[in-house]
Scaffold this active site. Structure first.
Site, short mmCIF file in Angstrom:
data_model
loop_
_atom_site.label_atom_id
_atom_site.label_comp_id
_atom_site.label_asym_id
_atom_site.label_seq_id
_atom_site.Cartn_x
_atom_site.Cartn_y
_atom_site.Cartn_z
N ARG A 41 0.82 -1.20 0.17
CA ARG A 41 -0.03 -0.13 0.08
C ARG A 41 0.84 1.24 0.23
NH1 ARG A 41 -4.48 -2.10 4.20
NH2 ARG A 41 -5.92 -3.05 2.92
N LYS A 198 -19.89 -18.74 2.85
CA LYS A 198 -21.13 -18.50 3.33
C LYS A 198 -22.00 -17.75 2.26
CE LYS A 198 -20.64 -19.22 8.38
NZ LYS A 198 -20.49 -18.40 9.44
N GLY A 351 -9.41 -10.78 -1.01
CA GLY A 351 -8.26 -11.37 -0.44
C GLY A 351 -7.91 -12.79 -0.93
N GLY A 374 -13.23 -4.38 1.31
CA GLY A 374 -14.78 -4.16 1.62
C GLY A 374 -15.47 -3.57 0.54
#
Length: 397
Positions: A41, A198, A351, A374
């Site tokens: 980053r 999930k 990720g 996100g």
């Protein structure tokens, strides 16, 4: 999306002598001693900072780091290691400035790093007074932190409202361009791969994509739930039986549009979840009650690969099997190479997805690799990110 680009301002000569405030994403992992263990980053932030310096700006950069308590600075929250690393990459001293809200001394051609912005009281709640104070420090605000684009905070959103000029840095602009190309004006067929453990964590993504994509490939535990919804036995595989109605609704929504959610016709199973577990390839109709499905089968992988090679646009989030275990990586590997060989524009994020892309060495074959986490997931959910909204609004005047 219509937005102002920092690169255009530089090219137009509008940056020289101006005070430029860059919101970067410098939230890097550190060891127990505070040393940076992975600096991707920081390296990614350099082009925007160098662009500003080359254009003759007085440059201020800030970022969050970790999860500090507002108003209570802790030594572990400091950006000091980042300042040192950034200085090494830029080949110049990068001074770390604390207590910067009341004014920053920086001259054209210089760069300073402003201490952890999340220590400021009101940051997370996008406090207007704090936002105005930040905006008052600069002539140009540059948002270059896609990883924070889904958060309406003072240093990401509020400052963009009140700064004289608000624009997107090269990192954020590239994300906005790629997302527009993949989701707002895609070349068809548009194929999405959504995988993970999930359904519940990605249900809104599945529902949003079902209204737009031509093919929705599901993998991992999500695929197991869809197999169960299709009436197949999945043994003791990870699934969410209480979400069968939602899975059926996604299938029905796709079918209503003449699209599809391909259900695996063969799978790779094991009796235990372990790297050395014995792998068995079997038809999806032959799964035993004590089986764990850990990958799609070779027949399914080849069928999906053929479809991906015919796609116009591919959006990818998640591996389709337990690719970390050699015996159960074939599905993820075949799909990775199919995407690499496809002429489609491809965008990937998440990720595990990035880890799989790196493992199979296809980075250069991807149209765009998102680092947003996100933020990328919220885009797939069909949400308008706060950063996109405010920069678009400011561009319209």
């Amino acid at each position: 999306m219509n937005f102002l680009r920092f690169s255009d301002l530089c090219a137009q000569g509008r940056v020289a002598g101006q005070r430029v405030f860059i919101r970067a994403d410098l939230n890097v992992p550190q060891d127990a001693n505070g040393a940076i263990t992975e600096d991707t980053r920081v390296r990614a932030s350099v082009p925007c900072i160098q662009m500003a310096l080359d254009a003759g700006a007085a440059v201020m950069v800030t970022s969050h780091l970790g999860r500090p308590t507002e108003g209570a600075f802790n030594p572990a929250d400091t950006l000091a290691p980042v300042a040192e690393r950034l200085g090494a990459l830029l080949g110049r001293e990068v001074k770390l400035v604390t207590h910067w809200l009341d004014g920053v001394a920086v001259a054209p051609g210089q760069v300073v790093l402003l201490e952890n912005c999340r220590v400021n009281v009101g940051e997370k709640k996008n406090d207007e007074a704090l936002s105005r104070k930040m905006a008052g420090l600069c002539d140009i605000f540059v948002h270059d932190a896609f990883g924070t684009a889904h958060r309406a905070e003072a240093s990401t959103y509020g400052i963009a409202q009140f700064a004289k000029i608000a624009c997107a840095g090269p990192l954020l602009a590239a994300e906005m361009d790629a997302i527009s190309k993949a989701l707002l004006a895609p070349k068809r067929p548009l194929v999405a791969i959504v995988a993970g453990s999930k359904v519940s964590t990605k249900l809104t993504i599945l529902q949003s994509l079902a209204a737009n994509v031509d093919q929705l490939i599901v993998g991992g535990g999500i695929a197991n739930t869809f197999m169960l919804a299709a009436g197949l036995n999945i043994g003791k595989s990870l699934a969410e039986p209480d979400l069968l109605d939602q899975a059926k609704a996604v299938i029905a929504a796709m079918q209503a549009r003449g699209a599809a959610v391909p259900i695996p016709t063969d799978v790779v199973t094991a009796k235990t979840f372990a790297p050395d577990a014995v792998a068995n390839v079997k038809a999806a109709t032959d799964v035993a009650d004590d089986d764990l499905i850990l990958d799609i089968g070779p027949q399914t992988a080849q069928r999906l690969a053929a479809q991906l090679k015919q796609a116009g646009t591919i959006v990818r989030n998640g591996p389709v099997g337990v690719f970390e275990f050699a015996a159960f990586e074939n599905g993820t590997k075949v799909i990775a190479h199919a995407i690499a060989e496809s002429s489609a524009f491809s965008i990937a994020g998440g990720g595990d997805t990035l880890a799989a892309i790196a493992k199979y060495g296809i980075e250069s074959n991807m149209g765009y690799i998102s680092t947003g986490g996100g933020a990328f997931l919220e885009v797939l959910e069909g949400k308008t990110l706060p950063a996109f909204e405010v920069l678009t609004r400011r561009a319209l005047g």
